[in-house]
Write a protein that holds these residues in place. Sequence first.
Motif, short mmCIF file in Angstrom:
data_model
loop_
_atom_site.label_atom_id
_atom_site.label_comp_id
_atom_site.label_asym_id
_atom_site.label_seq_id
_atom_site.Cartn_x
_atom_site.Cartn_y
_atom_site.Cartn_z
N PHE A 6 0.96 -1.46 0.28
CA PHE A 6 0.10 -0.36 0.40
C PHE A 6 0.82 1.29 0.05
CE2 PHE A 6 -2.62 -3.18 1.69
CZ PHE A 6 -3.28 -3.31 1.83
N ASN A 7 0.58 2.20 -0.14
CA ASN A 7 1.59 3.50 -0.46
C ASN A 7 0.64 4.15 0.71
OD1 ASN A 7 -1.11 5.14 -0.20
ND2 ASN A 7 -1.14 5.43 -2.42
N GLN A 8 1.67 5.26 1.58
CA GLN A 8 1.97 6.06 2.54
C GLN A 8 0.57 6.30 2.91
OE1 GLN A 8 4.79 5.74 4.86
NE2 GLN A 8 2.92 5.78 6.10
N THR A 9 -0.15 6.92 2.32
CA THR A 9 -2.11 7.23 2.77
C THR A 9 -2.69 6.12 2.79
OG1 THR A 9 -1.97 9.16 1.00
CG2 THR A 9 -3.87 8.90 1.55
N GLU A 10 -2.79 5.34 2.21
CA GLU A 10 -3.61 3.53 2.72
C GLU A 10 -2.98 3.51 3.64
OE1 GLU A 10 -4.43 2.45 -1.97
OE2 GLU A 10 -2.67 2.28 -1.43
N THR A 11 -1.59 3.63 3.69
CA THR A 11 -1.04 2.70 5.10
C THR A 11 -1.41 3.37 5.85
OG1 THR A 11 0.38 1.95 4.12
CG2 THR A 11 0.75 1.45 6.64
N GLU A 36 -8.28 -9.64 9.00
CA GLU A 36 -7.42 -9.65 10.45
C GLU A 36 -6.64 -10.49 10.14
OE1 GLU A 36 -9.29 -10.00 14.60
OE2 GLU A 36 -9.83 -10.90 13.64
N GLN A 37 -6.16 -11.07 10.24
CA GLN A 37 -4.46 -11.78 10.45
C GLN A 37 -3.63 -10.75 9.55
OE1 GLN A 37 -4.20 -13.39 12.53
NE2 GLN A 37 -1.68 -12.79 12.36
N GLU A 38 -4.19 -9.92 8.23
CA GLU A 38 -2.86 -9.27 7.17
C GLU A 38 -3.12 -8.22 7.60
OE1 GLU A 38 -3.47 -11.15 2.95
OE2 GLU A 38 -5.50 -10.51 3.89
N THR A 39 -4.87 -7.37 8.78
CA THR A 39 -4.53 -5.60 9.04
C THR A 39 -3.21 -6.28 10.34
OG1 THR A 39 -6.43 -5.75 8.52
CG2 THR A 39 -5.60 -4.75 10.58
N GLU A 41 -0.78 -8.46 11.29
CA GLU A 41 0.85 -8.41 10.07
C GLU A 41 0.59 -6.90 10.00
OE1 GLU A 41 0.91 -11.55 7.48
OE2 GLU A 41 0.39 -12.83 9.06
N LEU A 42 0.08 -5.93 9.23
CA LEU A 42 0.38 -4.93 8.99
C LEU A 42 0.92 -3.63 9.92
CD1 LEU A 42 -0.79 -2.58 6.23
CD2 LEU A 42 -1.16 -2.02 8.35
N MET A 43 -0.16 -3.83 10.87
CA MET A 43 0.73 -3.50 12.14
C MET A 43 1.81 -3.64 12.81
SD MET A 43 -1.71 -1.22 12.28
CE MET A 43 -2.43 -0.69 13.65
N ARG A 44 1.92 -5.04 13.02
CA ARG A 44 3.00 -5.32 13.51
C ARG A 44 4.23 -4.89 13.26
NH1 ARG A 44 3.65 -9.27 17.09
NH2 ARG A 44 2.20 -10.61 15.78
N ARG A 45 4.35 -4.79 11.48
CA ARG A 45 5.35 -4.24 10.54
C ARG A 45 5.48 -2.30 10.65
NH1 ARG A 45 3.24 -6.18 6.24
NH2 ARG A 45 2.20 -4.42 5.48
N GLU A 46 4.73 -1.74 10.57
CA GLU A 46 4.57 -0.24 10.45
C GLU A 46 4.40 0.11 11.83
OE1 GLU A 46 4.19 1.34 8.19
OE2 GLU A 46 4.29 -0.42 6.86
N LEU A 47 4.37 -0.65 13.39
CA LEU A 47 4.11 0.53 14.02
C LEU A 47 5.48 0.28 15.34
CD1 LEU A 47 0.72 -0.22 15.77
CD2 LEU A 47 1.35 1.55 14.01
N LYS A 48 6.07 0.91 15.91
CA LYS A 48 6.57 0.78 16.94
C LYS A 48 6.23 -0.86 18.00
CE LYS A 48 8.07 5.22 17.38
NZ LYS A 48 8.23 6.43 18.47
N PRO A 49 6.99 -1.86 18.47
CA PRO A 49 6.93 -2.44 19.17
C PRO A 49 5.78 -2.30 20.56
CG PRO A 49 9.04 -2.72 18.21
CD PRO A 49 8.30 -1.57 18.13
N GLN A 50 6.20 -1.33 20.78
CA GLN A 50 5.02 -1.05 22.29
C GLN A 50 4.06 -0.49 21.82
OE1 GLN A 50 6.70 -1.93 25.63
NE2 GLN A 50 4.21 -1.25 26.08
N SER A 51 4.11 0.16 20.56
CA SER A 51 2.73 1.09 20.12
C SER A 51 1.86 -0.55 19.64
CB SER A 51 2.93 1.81 19.26
OG SER A 51 3.88 2.85 19.42
#
Length: 93
Positions: A6-11, A36-39, A41-51
């Motif tokens: 996804f582009n940055q806006t979509e992410t 849901e599982q892909e979401t 994974e995206l959150m795990r990849r894009e957010l800081k670990p504590q977030s």
Amino acid sequence: MQTKTFNQTETDRIIEMAWEDRTPFEAINFQFNLKEQETIELMRRELKPQSFKRWRKRVQGRSTKHLMLRSETMNRFKCDRQRQISANKISKR
């Protein structure tokens, strides 16, 4: 599983929708074709670990994040007092 790009806006919008209490995973799936599982994974990849940990703790078991668990009276994705969101910015009234 193949990772969708996804582009940055979509992410940013997916992350925003995932943080919103009233936006179910089904809405993210409908708009971005992310299960849901892909979401997660995206959150795990894009957010800081504590977030990510904070987000997972917040949404785990939350009935508003799943359409099937919601009460029938809740039929909106956002609070009626929430400002309109356009282009990922809160518009001024």
